[in-house]
Write a protein that holds these residues in place. Structure first.
Motif, mmCIF file in Angstrom:
data_model
loop_
_atom_site.group_PDB
_atom_site.id
_atom_site.type_symbol
_atom_site.label_atom_id
_atom_site.label_comp_id
_atom_site.label_asym_id
_atom_site.label_seq_id
_atom_site.Cartn_x
_atom_site.Cartn_y
_atom_site.Cartn_z
ATOM 1 N N LEU A 128 28.144 39.595 50.174
ATOM 2 C CA LEU A 128 28.247 38.534 49.115
ATOM 3 C C LEU A 128 28.659 39.761 47.813
ATOM 4 N N ILE A 129 27.936 40.782 47.806
ATOM 5 C CA ILE A 129 27.970 41.564 46.693
ATOM 6 C C ILE A 129 29.370 42.313 46.856
ATOM 7 N N GLU A 130 29.689 42.583 48.143
ATOM 8 C CA GLU A 130 31.042 43.368 48.443
ATOM 9 C C GLU A 130 32.216 42.299 47.758
ATOM 10 N N LEU A 131 32.209 40.910 48.302
ATOM 11 C CA LEU A 131 32.859 39.865 47.828
ATOM 12 C C LEU A 131 33.047 39.813 46.452
ATOM 13 N N GLN A 132 32.021 39.907 45.708
ATOM 14 C CA GLN A 132 31.833 39.647 44.234
ATOM 15 C C GLN A 132 32.418 40.930 43.483
ATOM 16 N N ARG A 133 32.210 41.958 44.119
ATOM 17 C CA ARG A 133 32.847 43.480 43.526
ATOM 18 C C ARG A 133 34.406 43.211 43.745
ATOM 19 N N LEU B 163 35.616 40.547 41.186
ATOM 20 C CA LEU B 163 35.564 41.229 39.760
ATOM 21 C C LEU B 163 36.723 42.120 39.552
ATOM 22 N N ALA B 164 37.115 42.896 40.722
ATOM 23 C CA ALA B 164 38.365 43.861 40.662
ATOM 24 C C ALA B 164 39.634 43.205 40.435
ATOM 25 N N LEU B 165 39.658 41.872 41.157
ATOM 26 C CA LEU B 165 40.846 41.090 40.875
ATOM 27 C C LEU B 165 40.821 40.448 39.593
ATOM 28 N N LEU B 166 39.726 40.029 38.940
ATOM 29 C CA LEU B 166 39.673 39.450 37.541
ATOM 30 C C LEU B 166 40.046 40.693 36.815
ATOM 31 N N GLU B 167 39.574 41.771 36.822
ATOM 32 C CA GLU B 167 40.057 42.793 35.659
ATOM 33 C C GLU B 167 41.442 43.070 35.966
ATOM 34 N N GLU B 168 41.886 43.083 37.113
ATOM 35 C CA GLU B 168 43.456 43.339 37.382
ATOM 36 C C GLU B 168 44.188 42.163 36.738
#
Length: 179
Positions: free
Chosen positions: A155-160, A163-168
């Protein structure tokens, strides 16, 4: 939760014989449950079986009814006979009753002692089964804890990644909005 091998070995050595036996069965995935009554019955001698049957019969309503019937017949036969074998006060009947009681008491005690030994065996078996069930539950708890930890990591990896996709996407949005 990591345990050093020598510490684990010391803990296993500290267990009593029964606990080590149950732990071994658990690790081998073999059942602890067995029929303690069958094993107990196989170990009885002919005399012990006879004593148990005599005690069971001596403690039944059939015995009481037959006993009362035999006493009534004895008293009636000796009360109406011209030359009774055992005239009133029925001394011979008292002697027979005393002998019966003298023989019945030790037979009943032997049977009760055997029943107490069987009860101890049953209690030991119940303890072993309960101990294995407790170990199985503890193992299941560990497996669930490991599964939960793995799921949290995923779950933490999925959220990371999200977040990376959102930042992109935010970067793209800022880049396309500035033009």
């Amino acid at each position: 939760m990591s345990v050093e091998p020598h510490a684990l070995l010391e803990q296993v050595r500290a267990l009593d014989h029964t606990s080590r036996h149950v732990l071994g069965r658990l690790l081998q995935r073999r059942p602890v449950a067995r029929d303690p009554n069958a094993a107990f019955e196989r170990g009885l001698t002919v005399g012990q079986r006879a004593a148990d049957r005599m005690a069971a019969f001596g403690g039944s309503w059939t015995f009481v009814a037959l006993f009362l019937l035999a006493m009534a017949a004895w008293i009636a036969a000796n009360a109406v006979a011209r030359r009774p074998v055992d005239p009133f006060p029925f001394i011979l009947l008292n002697l027979a009753l005393s002998c019966l009681a003298a023989l019945q008491a030790p037979v009943i005690m032997m049977s009760q002692n055997r029943q107490a030994a069987k009860d101890r065996s049953d209690a030991q078996h119940d303890y072993e089964v309960n101990l294995k069930a407790e170990m199985e539950v503890a193992t299941l708890h560990l497996k669930l804890d490991e599964l939960r930890e793995r799921q949290w990591s995923e779950l933490i990896e999925l959220q990371r990644r999200q977040l990376a996709l959102l930042e992109e996407l935010a970067e793209r949005g800022r880049g396309s909005g500035s033009r």
